[in-house]
Design an enzyme around this catalytic site. Structure first.
Site, PDB file in Angstrom:
ATOM      1  N   ARG A 102       0.842  -1.208   0.000  1.00  0.00           N
ATOM      2  CA  ARG A 102       0.000   0.000   0.000  1.00  0.00           C
ATOM      3  C   ARG A 102       0.863   1.238   0.000  1.00  0.00           C
ATOM      4  O   ARG A 102       1.837   1.321   0.739  1.00  0.00           O
ATOM      5  CB  ARG A 102      -0.822   0.036   1.293  1.00  0.00           C
ATOM      6  CG  ARG A 102      -2.164  -0.519   1.183  1.00  0.00           C
ATOM      7  CD  ARG A 102      -3.067  -0.211   2.329  1.00  0.00           C
ATOM      8  NE  ARG A 102      -2.554   0.318   3.562  1.00  0.00           N
ATOM      9  CZ  ARG A 102      -3.315   0.682   4.574  1.00  0.00           C
ATOM     10  NH1 ARG A 102      -4.612   0.602   4.468  1.00  0.00           N
ATOM     11  NH2 ARG A 102      -2.810   1.132   5.695  1.00  0.00           N
ATOM     12  N   THR A 106      -1.709   7.424  -0.804  1.00  0.00           N
ATOM     13  CA  THR A 106      -2.965   7.173  -1.530  1.00  0.00           C
ATOM     14  C   THR A 106      -3.737   5.979  -0.963  1.00  0.00           C
ATOM     15  O   THR A 106      -4.922   5.813  -1.256  1.00  0.00           O
ATOM     16  CB  THR A 106      -2.677   6.863  -3.014  1.00  0.00           C
ATOM     17  OG1 THR A 106      -1.931   5.631  -3.075  1.00  0.00           O
ATOM     18  CG2 THR A 106      -1.888   7.979  -3.668  1.00  0.00           C
ATOM     19  N   ASP A 197       0.529  -2.227  12.590  1.00  0.00           N
ATOM     20  CA  ASP A 197       1.005  -2.731  11.301  1.00  0.00           C
ATOM     21  C   ASP A 197       1.429  -4.193  11.481  1.00  0.00           C
ATOM     22  O   ASP A 197       2.440  -4.491  12.107  1.00  0.00           O
ATOM     23  CB  ASP A 197       2.183  -1.883  10.819  1.00  0.00           C
ATOM     24  CG  ASP A 197       2.571  -2.235   9.397  1.00  0.00           C
ATOM     25  OD1 ASP A 197       2.623  -1.335   8.558  1.00  0.00           O
ATOM     26  OD2 ASP A 197       2.803  -3.444   9.120  1.00  0.00           O
ATOM     27  N   ASP A 200       4.945  -5.201  10.199  1.00  0.00           N
ATOM     28  CA  ASP A 200       6.022  -4.680  11.053  1.00  0.00           C
ATOM     29  C   ASP A 200       6.123  -5.455  12.360  1.00  0.00           C
ATOM     30  O   ASP A 200       7.225  -5.766  12.832  1.00  0.00           O
ATOM     31  CB  ASP A 200       5.780  -3.194  11.364  1.00  0.00           C
ATOM     32  CG  ASP A 200       6.183  -2.288  10.213  1.00  0.00           C
ATOM     33  OD1 ASP A 200       6.885  -2.756   9.297  1.00  0.00           O
ATOM     34  OD2 ASP A 200       5.792  -1.107  10.238  1.00  0.00           O
TER      35      ASP A 200
HETATM   36  C1  PRP Z   1      -0.973  -4.416   4.807  1.00  0.00           C
HETATM   37  C2  PRP Z   1      -1.743  -5.689   5.005  1.00  0.00           C
HETATM   38  C3  PRP Z   1      -2.590  -5.768   3.766  1.00  0.00           C
HETATM   39  C4  PRP Z   1      -2.866  -4.316   3.478  1.00  0.00           C
HETATM   40  C5  PRP Z   1      -4.292  -4.039   3.910  1.00  0.00           C
HETATM   41  O1  PRP Z   1       0.068  -4.617   3.940  1.00  0.00           O
HETATM   42  O2  PRP Z   1      -0.950  -6.812   5.162  1.00  0.00           O
HETATM   43  O3  PRP Z   1      -1.933  -6.371   2.678  1.00  0.00           O
HETATM   44  O4  PRP Z   1      -1.959  -3.546   4.267  1.00  0.00           O
HETATM   45  O5  PRP Z   1      -4.645  -2.755   3.568  1.00  0.00           O
HETATM   46  P1  PRP Z   1      -5.790  -2.454   2.501  1.00  0.00           P
HETATM   47  O6  PRP Z   1      -6.945  -3.308   2.863  1.00  0.00           O
HETATM   48  O7  PRP Z   1      -6.045  -0.993   2.752  1.00  0.00           O
HETATM   49  O8  PRP Z   1      -5.261  -2.713   1.135  1.00  0.00           O
HETATM   50  P2  PRP Z   1       1.147  -3.484   3.558  1.00  0.00           P
HETATM   51  O9  PRP Z   1       0.772  -2.822   2.287  1.00  0.00           O
HETATM   52  O10 PRP Z   1       1.380  -2.600   4.739  1.00  0.00           O
HETATM   53  O11 PRP Z   1       2.430  -4.325   3.212  1.00  0.00           O
HETATM   54  P3  PRP Z   1       3.308  -5.336   4.113  1.00  0.00           P
HETATM   55  O12 PRP Z   1       2.449  -6.521   4.426  1.00  0.00           O
HETATM   56  O13 PRP Z   1       4.418  -5.658   3.204  1.00  0.00           O
HETATM   57  O14 PRP Z   1       3.749  -4.604   5.340  1.00  0.00           O
HETATM   58  N1  URA Z   2      -2.287  -2.883   7.403  1.00  0.00           N
HETATM   59  C1  URA Z   2      -1.911  -3.212   8.661  1.00  0.00           C
HETATM   60  O1  URA Z   2      -0.909  -3.913   8.856  1.00  0.00           O
HETATM   61  N2  URA Z   2      -2.615  -2.719   9.692  1.00  0.00           N
HETATM   62  C2  URA Z   2      -3.686  -1.935   9.519  1.00  0.00           C
HETATM   63  O2  URA Z   2      -4.320  -1.530  10.524  1.00  0.00           O
HETATM   64  C3  URA Z   2      -4.081  -1.610   8.204  1.00  0.00           C
HETATM   65  C4  URA Z   2      -3.372  -2.115   7.162  1.00  0.00           C
END
Ligand code: PRP
Ligand code: URA
Length: 214
Positions: A102, A106, A197, A200
């Site tokens: 993400r 945006t 997150d 993380d």
């Molecule tokens: C997080 C999570 C989802 C997404 C959800 O991933 O694991 O994939 O956000 O958000 P959305 O419903 O608004 O699309 P992130 O993009 O932070 O990547 P990561 O798992 O690599 O940290």
């Molecule tokens: N992705 C995450 O890891 N946590 C949130 O709360 C939203 C998106």
């Protein structure tokens, strides 16, 4: 679009530990795996089985085996925290990966990786712990559906109303399984109360205290 919230006491106990800001990454990983087992057990209800004959020590009887067409697709990165649970429950599962990230501003996901086994006519468990705006889950579903999957089931840990609404609009045929339906999203797209997150916390990449503004 059907949402199933797994309100089993053990699932809720584990979810509470994941929400707790003081749970460190090694414990977070273990708990995430255990909670995934609880949610996946609900998600695979109704998967096709085939009757098989089996000899017990006493006599021959008929049992059931899960039809061996299951595909698990974790969305990178955070979905990786759910994969081990699925692979342990279903050792013969085929695994594919979709990489989505993400954009912080945006909130739209960018595709950066995809490697899927053949999914045509197969049952897919799509794994991503957080359904926030729904952009990532909906994008991954579109890609898998375009390749002819028989069915997609979306398995997460926490869902937000906005993400559910997007799934309902764009993929009304995809059932969603979660341990919780939370209240809302913050302006920067975090689920509240949520758990922060997930990626993380799973991988120990939280911003260092000196990097956090204020
Ligand atoms: C997080 C999570 C989802 C997404 C959800 O991933 O694991 O994939 O956000 O958000 P959305 O419903 O608004 O699309 P992130 O993009 O932070 O990547 P990561 O798992 O690599 O940290
Ligand atoms: N992705 C995450 O890891 N946590 C949130 O709360 C939203 C998106």
């Amino acid at each position: 679009m059907p949402l199933t919230v797994v309100d089993h006491p053990l699932a809720q106990h584990l979810l509470t530990q994941l929400r707790d800001v003081s749970t460190p990454p090694p414990v977070f990983r273990t708990i995430a795996k255990r909670l995934t087992i609880a949610v996946v057990l609900e998600a695979v209800r109704g998967l096709p089985t085939v009757d098989v004959e089996v000899d017990t020590p006493l006599e021959r009887t008929t049992g059931r085996r899960i039809y061996p067409d299951l595909v698990a697709v974790p969305i990178l990165r955070a979905g990786l925290g759910m994969l081990e649970a699925v692979a342990e429950l279903f050792p013969e599962v085929s695994v594919g990966y979709i990489g989505l990230e993400r954009d912080d501003a945006t909130l739209l996901p960018t595709y950066y990786y995809e490697k899927l086994p053949p999914v045509e006519g197969r049952h897919v468990l799509l794994l991503d712990p957080m359904l926030a705006t729904g952009g990532s889950a909906a994008g991954a579903c579109a890609s898998i559906a375009s390749k002819g999957a028989a069915e997609i089931r979306f398995v997460c840990v926490v869902a937000a109303p906005q993400g559910l609404a997007k799934m309902e609009r764009e993929h009304p045929d995809v059932p969603v399984f979660a341990a919780a339906l939370d209240r809302d999203l913050t302006d920067n797209g975090y689920i509240v109360p949520g758990l922060g997150d997930f990626g993380d916390r799973l991988f120990g990449t939280m911003p260092a205290v000196h990097d956090v503004p204020g």
